[in-house]
Motif scaffolding. Structure first.
Motif, PDB file in Angstrom:
ATOM      1  N   ILE A 124      15.784 -48.668 -98.953  1.00 39.56           N
ATOM      2  CA  ILE A 124      14.433 -48.016 -98.533  1.00 39.56           C
ATOM      3  C   ILE A 124      13.797 -47.284 -96.730  1.00 39.56           C
ATOM      4  O   ILE A 124      13.487 -45.936 -97.231  1.00 39.56           O
ATOM      5  N   SER A 125      13.983 -48.009 -96.495  1.00 39.00           N
ATOM      6  CA  SER A 125      14.054 -47.530 -94.883  1.00 39.00           C
ATOM      7  C   SER A 125      14.605 -46.581 -94.746  1.00 39.00           C
ATOM      8  O   SER A 125      14.566 -45.851 -93.875  1.00 39.00           O
ATOM      9  N   ASN A 126      16.420 -46.827 -94.456  1.00 35.28           N
ATOM     10  CA  ASN A 126      17.589 -46.046 -94.488  1.00 35.28           C
ATOM     11  C   ASN A 126      17.139 -45.044 -95.257  1.00 35.28           C
ATOM     12  O   ASN A 126      18.058 -43.142 -94.330  1.00 35.28           O
ATOM     13  N   LEU A 127      16.879 -44.769 -96.375  1.00 34.58           N
ATOM     14  CA  LEU A 127      16.452 -43.202 -97.380  1.00 34.58           C
ATOM     15  C   LEU A 127      15.082 -42.444 -96.322  1.00 34.58           C
ATOM     16  O   LEU A 127      14.553 -41.843 -97.105  1.00 34.58           O
ATOM     17  N   LYS A 128      14.062 -43.401 -95.497  1.00 31.91           N
ATOM     18  CA  LYS A 128      13.647 -42.429 -95.039  1.00 31.91           C
ATOM     19  C   LYS A 128      12.383 -41.817 -96.016  1.00 31.91           C
ATOM     20  O   LYS A 128      11.690 -41.293 -96.043  1.00 31.91           O
ATOM     21  N   ILE A 129      12.217 -42.861 -96.964  1.00 29.16           N
ATOM     22  CA  ILE A 129      10.992 -43.383 -97.570  1.00 29.16           C
ATOM     23  C   ILE A 129       9.803 -43.617 -96.421  1.00 29.16           C
ATOM     24  O   ILE A 129       9.678 -44.277 -96.677  1.00 29.16           O
ATOM     25  N   ASN A 130       8.497 -42.711 -96.669  1.00 26.49           N
ATOM     26  CA  ASN A 130       7.696 -43.289 -96.592  1.00 26.49           C
ATOM     27  C   ASN A 130       6.910 -44.263 -96.705  1.00 26.49           C
ATOM     28  O   ASN A 130       6.098 -44.177 -98.097  1.00 26.49           O
ATOM     29  N   PHE A 131       6.590 -46.144 -96.248  1.00 20.57           N
ATOM     30  CA  PHE A 131       6.290 -46.688 -97.567  1.00 20.57           C
ATOM     31  C   PHE A 131       4.529 -46.342 -97.357  1.00 20.57           C
ATOM     32  O   PHE A 131       4.553 -47.095 -98.308  1.00 20.57           O
ATOM     33  N   ASP A 132       3.522 -45.649 -96.633  1.00 18.47           N
ATOM     34  CA  ASP A 132       2.304 -45.586 -96.767  1.00 18.47           C
ATOM     35  C   ASP A 132       2.202 -44.339 -98.230  1.00 18.47           C
ATOM     36  O   ASP A 132       1.416 -44.498 -98.652  1.00 18.47           O
ATOM     37  N   THR A 133       3.195 -43.872 -98.457  1.00 21.97           N
ATOM     38  CA  THR A 133       3.032 -42.504 -99.779  1.00 21.97           C
ATOM     39  C   THR A 133       3.786 -43.845-100.412  1.00 21.97           C
ATOM     40  O   THR A 133       2.893 -43.439-102.030  1.00 21.97           O
ATOM     41  N   LEU A 134       4.596 -44.966-100.730  1.00 19.16           N
ATOM     42  CA  LEU A 134       4.770 -45.431-101.641  1.00 19.16           C
ATOM     43  C   LEU A 134       3.684 -46.115-102.093  1.00 19.16           C
ATOM     44  O   LEU A 134       3.495 -46.711-103.191  1.00 19.16           O
ATOM     45  N   PHE A 135       3.050 -46.955-101.225  1.00 19.82           N
ATOM     46  CA  PHE A 135       1.766 -47.684-101.375  1.00 19.82           C
ATOM     47  C   PHE A 135       0.395 -46.872-101.840  1.00 19.82           C
ATOM     48  O   PHE A 135       0.106 -46.885-102.994  1.00 19.82           O
ATOM     49  N   TYR A 136       0.268 -45.526-101.805  1.00 18.43           N
ATOM     50  CA  TYR A 136      -0.349 -44.697-102.678  1.00 18.43           C
ATOM     51  C   TYR A 136      -0.188 -45.261-103.946  1.00 18.43           C
ATOM     52  O   TYR A 136      -1.168 -44.658-104.713  1.00 18.43           O
ATOM     53  N   GLU A 137       1.028 -44.109-103.868  1.00 21.88           N
ATOM     54  CA  GLU A 137       1.708 -44.094-105.799  1.00 21.88           C
ATOM     55  C   GLU A 137       1.081 -45.716-106.439  1.00 21.88           C
ATOM     56  O   GLU A 137       1.257 -45.322-107.476  1.00 21.88           O
ATOM     57  N   ILE A 138       1.805 -46.880-105.796  1.00 22.93           N
ATOM     58  CA  ILE A 138       1.701 -47.841-106.909  1.00 22.93           C
ATOM     59  C   ILE A 138      -0.035 -48.281-107.027  1.00 22.93           C
ATOM     60  O   ILE A 138      -0.590 -48.096-107.814  1.00 22.93           O
ATOM     61  N   ASN A 139      -0.744 -47.989-106.349  1.00 26.31           N
ATOM     62  CA  ASN A 139      -2.032 -47.800-106.027  1.00 26.31           C
ATOM     63  C   ASN A 139      -2.357 -46.994-106.840  1.00 26.31           C
ATOM     64  O   ASN A 139      -3.530 -46.537-108.317  1.00 26.31           O
TER      65      ASN A 139
END
Length: 163
Positions: A124-139
């Motif tokens: 996921i890091s290599n794909l340059k995806i923002n982890f905070d954005t994923l947390f937001y989507e999970i929530n």
């Protein structure tokens, strides 16, 4: 361990096992879990991942860079690797602590993005995806499932797993 998992979460793990077998592995790894989520088109988080460009093709390309293909170990049921087992166990523990009744696909992704040092986290890091954005989507998915109670949500700063 799996009695509180939804059908989607169990499907993610079956997809992960299928992927591990496809690449000749002897155990299910965290990268296989990520692929398992992506392949499960019935889960809401799978759609979110696709929207952010985390596709099966892109993830498999990243997996090839960091995980060696195995031999022909495709017979029988594959066990979860230790890292994968630890990730699921810790994510499930936190899910229960936060008051979630069931463990679903987004909870598995929560575990992945909180498990720095694992193959799936690196992908996921290599794909340059923002982890905070994923947390937001999970929530957001949790809000849809559990209503608007602010008591039942994950925080990206609250649970830094370390392996």
């Amino acid at each position: 361990m799996f009695e509180r998992y939804t059908a989607n979460a169990l499907k993610d793990i079956l997809n992960a096992e299928e992927e591990a077998k496809r690449t000749g592995q002897t155990k299910i790894g965290t990268s296989h879990l990520l692929i398992g989520i992506i392949k499960n088109r019935r889960s809401m988080i799978s759609v979110v991942l696709k929207d952010y460009g985390i596709t099966l093709t892109r993830v498999r390309k990243e997996v090839k860079k960091i995980v060696f293909e195995g031999g022909d170990h495709t017979k029988g049921k594959l066990p979860l690797g230790m890292e994968c087992k630890s990730l699921l166990k810790e994510a499930f523990r936190i899910s229960r602590k936060e008051g979630f009744d069931i463990f679903d696909s987004e909870d598995i992704l929560f575990g992945i993005i909180n498990s720095e040092g694992t193959d799936a986290y690196e992908i996921i890091s290599n794909l340059k995806i923002n982890f905070d954005t994923l947390f937001y989507e999970i929530n957001e998915i949790k809000r849809k499932k559990y209503g608007s109670s602010s008591q039942k949500y994950y925080s990206s700063n609250k649970y830094p797993f370390k392996y």
